[in-house]
Design a protein around this motif. Structure first.
Motif, PDB file in Angstrom:
ATOM      1  N   GLY A 168      -7.024   7.298   1.849  1.00  0.00           N
ATOM      2  CA  GLY A 168      -7.371   6.616   3.082  1.00  0.00           C
ATOM      3  C   GLY A 168      -7.745   5.163   2.927  1.00  0.00           C
ATOM      4  N   LEU A 169      -7.070   4.449   2.046  1.00  0.00           N
ATOM      5  CA  LEU A 169      -7.361   3.024   1.890  1.00  0.00           C
ATOM      6  C   LEU A 169      -6.972   2.282   3.165  1.00  0.00           C
ATOM      7  N   SER A 170      -7.754   1.247   3.541  1.00  0.00           N
ATOM      8  CA  SER A 170      -7.439   0.476   4.740  1.00  0.00           C
ATOM      9  C   SER A 170      -6.200  -0.373   4.489  1.00  0.00           C
ATOM     10  N   LEU A 171      -5.397  -0.534   5.514  1.00  0.00           N
ATOM     11  CA  LEU A 171      -4.132  -1.239   5.343  1.00  0.00           C
ATOM     12  C   LEU A 171      -4.338  -2.717   5.042  1.00  0.00           C
ATOM     13  N   GLY A 172      -5.248  -3.357   5.801  1.00  0.00           N
ATOM     14  CA  GLY A 172      -5.492  -4.781   5.593  1.00  0.00           C
ATOM     15  C   GLY A 172      -4.208  -5.575   5.739  1.00  0.00           C
TER      16      GLY A 172
ATOM     17  N   LEU B 177       0.850  -1.185   0.000  1.00  0.00           N
ATOM     18  CA  LEU B 177       0.000   0.000   0.000  1.00  0.00           C
ATOM     19  C   LEU B 177       0.894   1.247   0.000  1.00  0.00           C
ATOM     20  N   LEU B 178       0.895   1.929  -1.149  1.00  0.00           N
ATOM     21  CA  LEU B 178       1.625   3.193  -1.243  1.00  0.00           C
ATOM     22  C   LEU B 178       0.708   4.273  -0.691  1.00  0.00           C
ATOM     23  N   GLN B 179       1.107   4.866   0.423  1.00  0.00           N
ATOM     24  CA  GLN B 179       0.262   5.869   1.064  1.00  0.00           C
ATOM     25  C   GLN B 179       0.787   7.261   0.766  1.00  0.00           C
TER      26      GLN B 179
END
Lengths: 313, 426
Positions: B32-36, B4-6
């Motif tokens: 704001g994607l969830s890390l999972g 996940l590139l934040q």
């Protein structure tokens, strides 16, 4: 700190004048003396590093160094490790390890003395590199002009021949400009480099138009190989258009002199009668070469600090 | 493994977002994607670009592994943000058969730092005499589409015409090193006032321009696809502009070094500045920048040319031509172009267009869900000073030693796998 003589452009007007004045003094000293040797550079070592054959220049430097009592080592590329693939850097480091104070270098690649100066601590003197420069030749030419004509500033100097491939022409243009002479280059258009219009001199394709206004005519050697590369159609046509023959010499003013850095091709760029005539300075140039090279060695090595030359690289 | 590139900005746009990478592809884009289960990487607002593509790289393997290997060259490429490079054919043996191009392609795959697309030689042994088996190289596992005798010009007009015609059968392109050989015998540097004073044999602009003009006319005549390598003169830019106006299928590249350096540097006689085509004048540099900005020049290509120390630590005339460039390419281009190229245009000139010219299907793709995750992340404010001893390349012949560059690649992803993280090999 000034340390090397790599280009005639390294010399300011003061530097160049100092070399010429020093050469005059040294010439007078050695002329008067019964023993021609001066003790000035006793204990110093000068290496003649010649990657290209040149008996004339090498001998001149050797004699100059010996007259100043320096130890001279002649290091010729032929028969040495250089011909076995040793690099310039390794050669330089070897000389450095032997403790040379100055390296006089002749090389077929332009810029090699500059490269060499980055590898060693001693002084580097350019004794001719490729088609780039030959600063001590320009100094001895200037010395000869001053000796014969009493001045350099304001002289009209015409340099004729293969300017494109001539290191003598490059150094002369730069030095004579510094000394205030007015230089005109004369050559067929094929033997003038692209970009010459930005050099500090004039150019012309017409030798006959320039000669009557010249105080000095310097003829350059034209190698016959250039004919094969289509720089001009034949040696005969070259000689007809750009050779200094008896007829052309008669159009010169009374005091004008004729110079040639040698080796010359008689009958090509210069007629034998002209080369041997009273205007000719060709033999003096050789003698003056020793005095000027003594002056350069003395000024670079004689004091605690070199008195002339280019900045530390 | 998913990443996940934040907090990254695709193409340097305004809003920062997150990008999830899974199974080698872009799986999700949004803030704001969830890390999972994903491994996070904080992009700190950096610029996300499609992985850079180089149309012109010398990897030196096989033959000169002392100067570079596929392993070291592709690592340098990854550190420079590249996910694909085209490996030039002038190896030893020459890449003029399916066997050699497949070997280079496999070495690239095994090293795993970036994709290696071998360039096939146009003529056997780069000799300019007989056409190599171009179709066999095209049909090989290496799927060659770019053919070049780079380092040598295909100077025979008839042979060039036939090559341009022949590669149409498999959508190939002839990448020409434009150098009229008879005008450049013994040439050492740009022909002009500097060469005249330095006593170095000149490499006149006309030697490049004459071939470009001829080849554009040939390409038009046979409807072939022509690419001009490392355009270096103002006149070349003008000719390419003219040919494009006539509808010729021609593209052109410029190197980063030709966008900033000039032939004044030859006065040092330091062979690190010796390159072919040579460094030109300020006027040429300005014309190249303008050409790249307006799209006349389609792309940037490094012409990364590593050389062993002994081949550069010599007299100028005896030294080899070439400069390294993979790790400095993006920084030099940004420095040279400033505001004249947006990040969107940088993506086009350094990734999308070269990928299209080389027919690399998985590279230079949009940053969008479902696309292959070949990406590079740039810190647009990370100034750094080039230190040759820090290079991943086996060679040290960068002309930019000591130069300060304005941006730095911090991460590179090849099909979803990080090859570079925090500016270091992952």
């Amino acid at each position: 700190m000034k340390r090397h003589l790599l280009s005639a452009a390294d010399l300011t007007l003061e530097d160049a004048t100092l070399v010429l004045d020093t050469a005059t003094e040294l010439a007078q000293l050695t002329e008067r003396a019964t023993v021609k040797k001066l003790p000035t550079l006793r204990g110093r070592t000068v290496v003649n590093l010649f990657f290209e054959d040149s008996t004339r220049t090498r001998t001149s430097f050797e004699l100059a160094a010996k007259r100043l009592s320096a130890d001279v080592i002649n290091f010729s590329a032929k028969g040495s490790s250089v011909s076995k693939g040793e690099t310039l850097k390794d050669t330089a480091l070897t000389l450095e390890a032997m403790g040379s104070d100055a390296v006089v270098v002749r090389h077929s690649w332009s810029g090699a003395p500059v490269n060499l100066s980055r590898f060693i601590r001693g002084s580097v003197i350019n004794a001719g590199d490729g088609t780039h420069e030959h600063p001590t030749q320009a100094l001895l030419d200037a010395y000869t002009m001053r000796q014969r004509l009493g001045r350099i500033e304001g002289l009209k100097v015409t340099i004729v021949g293969d300017i494109l491939h001539s290191r003598v022409a490059r150094s002369n243009v730069l030095l004579l400009h510094t000394l205030g002479a007015d230089v005109t280059l004369v050559a067929p258009p094929t033997l003038l480099p692209v970009g010459v219009d930005q050099w500090p001199c004039q150019t012309s394709y017409d030798l006959d138009a320039v000669l009557p206004k010249s105080d000095v005519v310097m003829m350059l050697r034209v190698q016959r190989e250039r004919m094969g590369a289509a720089y001009f159609p034949s040696t005969r046509e070259y000689a007809r258009r750009y050779g200094l023959d008896v007829r052309r010499v008669q159009t010169l003013s009374d005091d004008a002199i004729v110079m040639h850095p040698g080796p010359m091709v008689r009958g090509m760029e210069i007629a034998p009668e002209v080369a041997d005539g009273v205007r000719s300075t060709i033999v003096e140039q050789v003698a003056n070469g020793v005095s000027v090279r003594m002056a350069v060695l003395y000024l670079l090595l004689g004091g605690a600090e070199p008195a002339i030359g280019s900045d530390d690289q | 493994m998913t990443h996940l590139l934040q907090n990254v900005r695709p193409y340097g746009g305004e809003g920062a977002t997150d990008v999830r990478i899974a199974d080698g592809r872009i799986a999700e884009i949004g803030p704001g994607l969830s890390l999972g289960q994903s491994t996070p990487y904080d992009g700190r607002g950096g610029v996300l670009l499609p992985g850079l593509v180089d149309l012109h790289t010398h990897l030196r393997e096989p033959g000169r592994e002392d100067a570079e290997t596929v392993e070291t060259g592709t690592l340098a490429a990854a550190l420079g943000g590249f996910t694909a490079v085209h490996a030039m054919a002038n190896t030893d043996p020459v890449a003029d058969t399916a066997g050699v191009v497949e070997q280079v392609w496999r070495l690239g795959r095994d090293a795993g730092h970036c994709d290696v697309a071998p360039v096939g030689a146009v003529t056997i042994g780069l000799k300019g005499e007989q056409m190599a088996e171009l179709g066999t190289m095209a049909d090989s596992a290496a799927r060659v589409r770019v053919f070049s005798d780079d380092g040598h010009c295909v100077s025979d007009a008839s042979l060039m015409r036939r090559a341009l015609e022949y590669v149409k059968a498999f959508d190939g392109v002839i990448a020409q090193h434009a150098q009229e050989p008879r005008l450049t015998v013994g040439a050492q540097m740009n022909e002009g006032v500097n060469s005249s004073l330095l006593g170095l044999t000149g490499w006149p602009a006309v030697a490049e321009e004459a071939i470009i003009a001829r080849d554009c006319l040939l390409a038009a005549h046979v409807s072939g696809r022509l690419h001009i390598c490392h355009v270096s003169t103002a006149g070349s830019v003008e000719l390419v502009r003219w040919a494009k106006g006539k509808g010729v299928d021609v593209t052109a590249e410029v190197t980063p070094h030709h966008l900033v350096l000039t032939d004044d540097l030859a006065s040092t006689y330091d062979p690190v500045f010796k390159v072919n085509p040579p460094l030109r004048t300020k006027t040429d540099v300005e014309a190249l920048r303008e050409g790249l900005a307006d799209g006349t020049i389609d792309c940037v290509a490094t012409d990364h040319a590593p050389h062993a120390l002994e081949d550069k630590e010599a007299e100028w005339g005896a030294a080899a031509f070439g400069m390294t460039g993979l790790e400095t390419a993006l920084g030099v281009v940004v420095r040279a172009m400033g505001d004249r190229l947006s990040w969107r245009q940088v993506a086009e000139r350094m990734s999308e267009t070269p990928a299209r010219i080389g027919r690399l299907e998985d590279h230079g793709r949009p940053i969008a869900v479902g696309e292959p995750a070949n990406l590079c992340l740039v810190d647009p404010g990370a100034r750094w000073t080039v230190d040759p001893s820090q290079s991943a390349s086996r060679s040290r012949n960068t002309p930019f030693a000591g130069h300060e560059l304005p941006v730095r690649v911090v991460a590179t992803f090849l099909r979803g796998r990080p090859t570079v993280l925090d500016g270091r090999p992952a």
